[in-house]
Design a protein around this motif. Sequence first.
Motif, short mmCIF file in Angstrom:
data_model
loop_
_atom_site.label_atom_id
_atom_site.label_comp_id
_atom_site.label_asym_id
_atom_site.label_seq_id
_atom_site.Cartn_x
_atom_site.Cartn_y
_atom_site.Cartn_z
N HIS A 463 -1.70 -21.75 -3.22
CA HIS A 463 -1.95 -22.89 -4.12
C HIS A 463 -3.38 -23.38 -3.91
O HIS A 463 -3.77 -23.72 -2.80
CB HIS A 463 -0.98 -24.02 -3.82
N THR A 464 -4.16 -23.43 -4.99
CA THR A 464 -5.55 -23.86 -4.86
C THR A 464 -5.87 -25.02 -5.78
O THR A 464 -6.95 -25.09 -6.37
CB THR A 464 -6.51 -22.68 -5.15
N GLY A 465 -4.95 -25.95 -5.93
CA GLY A 465 -5.18 -27.11 -6.77
C GLY A 465 -4.41 -27.02 -8.06
O GLY A 465 -3.57 -26.14 -8.26
N TYR A 466 -4.69 -27.94 -8.97
CA TYR A 466 -3.94 -28.09 -10.21
C TYR A 466 -3.72 -26.75 -10.91
O TYR A 466 -4.66 -26.09 -11.37
CB TYR A 466 -4.68 -29.05 -11.15
N TRP A 467 -2.47 -26.31 -10.97
CA TRP A 467 -2.01 -25.15 -11.72
C TRP A 467 -2.82 -23.89 -11.44
O TRP A 467 -3.01 -23.06 -12.32
CB TRP A 467 -2.02 -25.47 -13.20
N ALA A 468 -3.31 -23.75 -10.24
CA ALA A 468 -4.09 -22.57 -9.87
C ALA A 468 -3.50 -21.93 -8.62
O ALA A 468 -3.14 -22.62 -7.66
CB ALA A 468 -5.55 -22.93 -9.61
N SER A 469 -3.40 -20.61 -8.64
CA SER A 469 -2.90 -19.86 -7.50
C SER A 469 -3.75 -18.61 -7.32
O SER A 469 -4.27 -18.05 -8.29
CB SER A 469 -1.44 -19.45 -7.70
N SER A 470 -3.88 -18.18 -6.08
CA SER A 470 -4.63 -16.97 -5.80
C SER A 470 -4.12 -16.33 -4.53
O SER A 470 -3.33 -16.93 -3.79
CB SER A 470 -6.13 -17.28 -5.67
N SER A 471 -4.57 -15.11 -4.26
CA SER A 471 -4.17 -14.41 -3.05
C SER A 471 -4.48 -15.28 -1.83
O SER A 471 -5.52 -15.94 -1.79
CB SER A 471 -4.92 -13.09 -2.93
N PRO A 472 -3.61 -15.28 -0.81
CA PRO A 472 -3.86 -16.10 0.38
C PRO A 472 -4.91 -15.48 1.31
O PRO A 472 -4.64 -15.20 2.48
CB PRO A 472 -2.48 -16.17 1.04
N ILE A 473 -6.09 -15.26 0.76
CA ILE A 473 -7.21 -14.71 1.52
C ILE A 473 -8.16 -15.87 1.80
O ILE A 473 -8.71 -16.47 0.88
CB ILE A 473 -7.92 -13.59 0.75
N THR A 474 -8.35 -16.20 3.06
CA THR A 474 -9.11 -17.37 3.46
C THR A 474 -10.54 -16.99 3.80
O THR A 474 -10.77 -16.12 4.65
CB THR A 474 -8.46 -18.04 4.68
N HIS A 475 -11.51 -17.63 3.13
CA HIS A 475 -12.93 -17.43 3.42
C HIS A 475 -13.37 -18.50 4.42
O HIS A 475 -13.16 -19.68 4.21
CB HIS A 475 -13.75 -17.54 2.15
N ILE A 476 -13.99 -18.06 5.51
CA ILE A 476 -14.48 -19.00 6.52
C ILE A 476 -15.96 -18.72 6.76
O ILE A 476 -16.33 -17.61 7.17
CB ILE A 476 -13.70 -18.86 7.84
N GLY A 477 -16.80 -19.70 6.48
CA GLY A 477 -18.23 -19.57 6.72
C GLY A 477 -18.57 -19.83 8.18
O GLY A 477 -17.96 -20.69 8.82
#
Length: 513
Positions: A463-477
Amino acid sequence: MRTSLPALSLLCLVACGGRDTGVSADTEDPIVISDAIVLGAVQTCQAPLPGPSWTERGEALGLEGALAELGDHSAGGAVVVHDLSGDGRQDILLSYDDILRVYQGGEGGFESILAEPQVESFFLGLADLEGEGLEALIASRAPESIHLRDGVVRTPLFLGSPWNQDFEPPPLIGLVPADADGDGVMDLAGLAHFAENESDRMWWGQGEHSFAQDGEAIDPALGTRMAFDATWFDWDIDGDLDLYVVNDKGPQYGPNQLYVNDGGSLSDGSEACFCDLALSGMGVSSGDYNQDGIPDLFITATSKNILLTNSGSGAFADTTQVTGANTLVDEWQMGWGSTFLDYDSDGVLDLLVAGGDQYLEDDPVPVREDQAISLLAQRDGVFVEVAPKLGLDEMGSWRSVVAFHYNDDGVLDLLITDVRKRPVLFVSDGCTEAGWLTIDAPSGSRIEVEAGGSIQTRWATTHTGYWASSSPITHIGLGEASTVERLTVTLPDGTVLEQADFEPRRAIVLRTE
């Protein structure tokens, strides 16, 4: 903590050559299995740019929008970004009122492979319902909800059969998945915004698209409010994912709610957390922006977006003004999608926020007000608008936002949908000197990275906010850090995986099945 770990044990019998790795079905202690963490090759940057920059390429890559003007300003712009076709490339699924579009990612862009099915779709989600990988969830105003795999809409309609035949299921605006009871099977919270006198509901996953409805998990007296979005997050850092529901028209129908999860038992914690805000809420995203190891909330709404900072004692504080996190400037503006992200990989979380398309309902003819995309860069705990100088402040009636890796250069690419027009896709122009990791872990995993004198905490999520979903791939800088001292991933079942002392600039995959 769950103590039965058959999937992970099977993995190590195969991948670890039959060695004794310490996996036990009857232990209360953390299990550390470095062999389950796959480190990708280090990606060098031959010609680093001085900082991130992007070019908008949505149209050039084949993305289209709605086919006609919409009658409902909330019925469009839902998105899923995931490799739905299983070919190793990210695909994009878009929902516009009665139109569902699927774009399969290819070498030169996206190809439309499914257009205009007979689906009255609204919210889109992403979950592993069969134990065979993530698939798209499509919620509808009609009683049916369907799923999609490999670019094909499939049956059975998975929320039909679990209901008593004498009881008709309510229309849903959203399905929010999580393994809430820790049994290894995805559960679903259903949001019933459009159903008058109907309550939000909870279904517990039984496996193979079978769900058992729980009529008591969500108190009907609270669930009859106008839910618009929700997120599962670990509010109290006890390992159980809690549910925060954002409600529309809060002053009339009731404020936002926090359902505290204790091993699959949900209870109302809204007043205790000081997060029962009564507003016209649209969306919510979570992230640890202040690096205290505890997730905070960013809520989009009409007139004002709100940043709630988690104190760690159970209470939230409204820190919107002191941090400069509000992107709206007048009462007629409206926030929609948002996501926490580290756009410049400097090691702190920033905010990408979408807004626009506010109906002025008192006018005889509704007025649409477009807004600019906002990118709030965090500088010493304060958020500063940087979208204009980076060329990201395009005007539109924006809805959902997703930050993901499209061209795999170590800089996040940005997808923002519009309720009427095609989405914009800002593709990065090249790599930078900043270090980074991407971590592919099961949704609900807690991720800790120690590098460069700081510890970053993230939670893998679809879940990435309002009505948005994506692969659970986490970017860490990781900024200038040249070594990752420690990576610790706590899986949803309590298993702990660790890796120490390795170079950044690489993709990491957790093998857990």
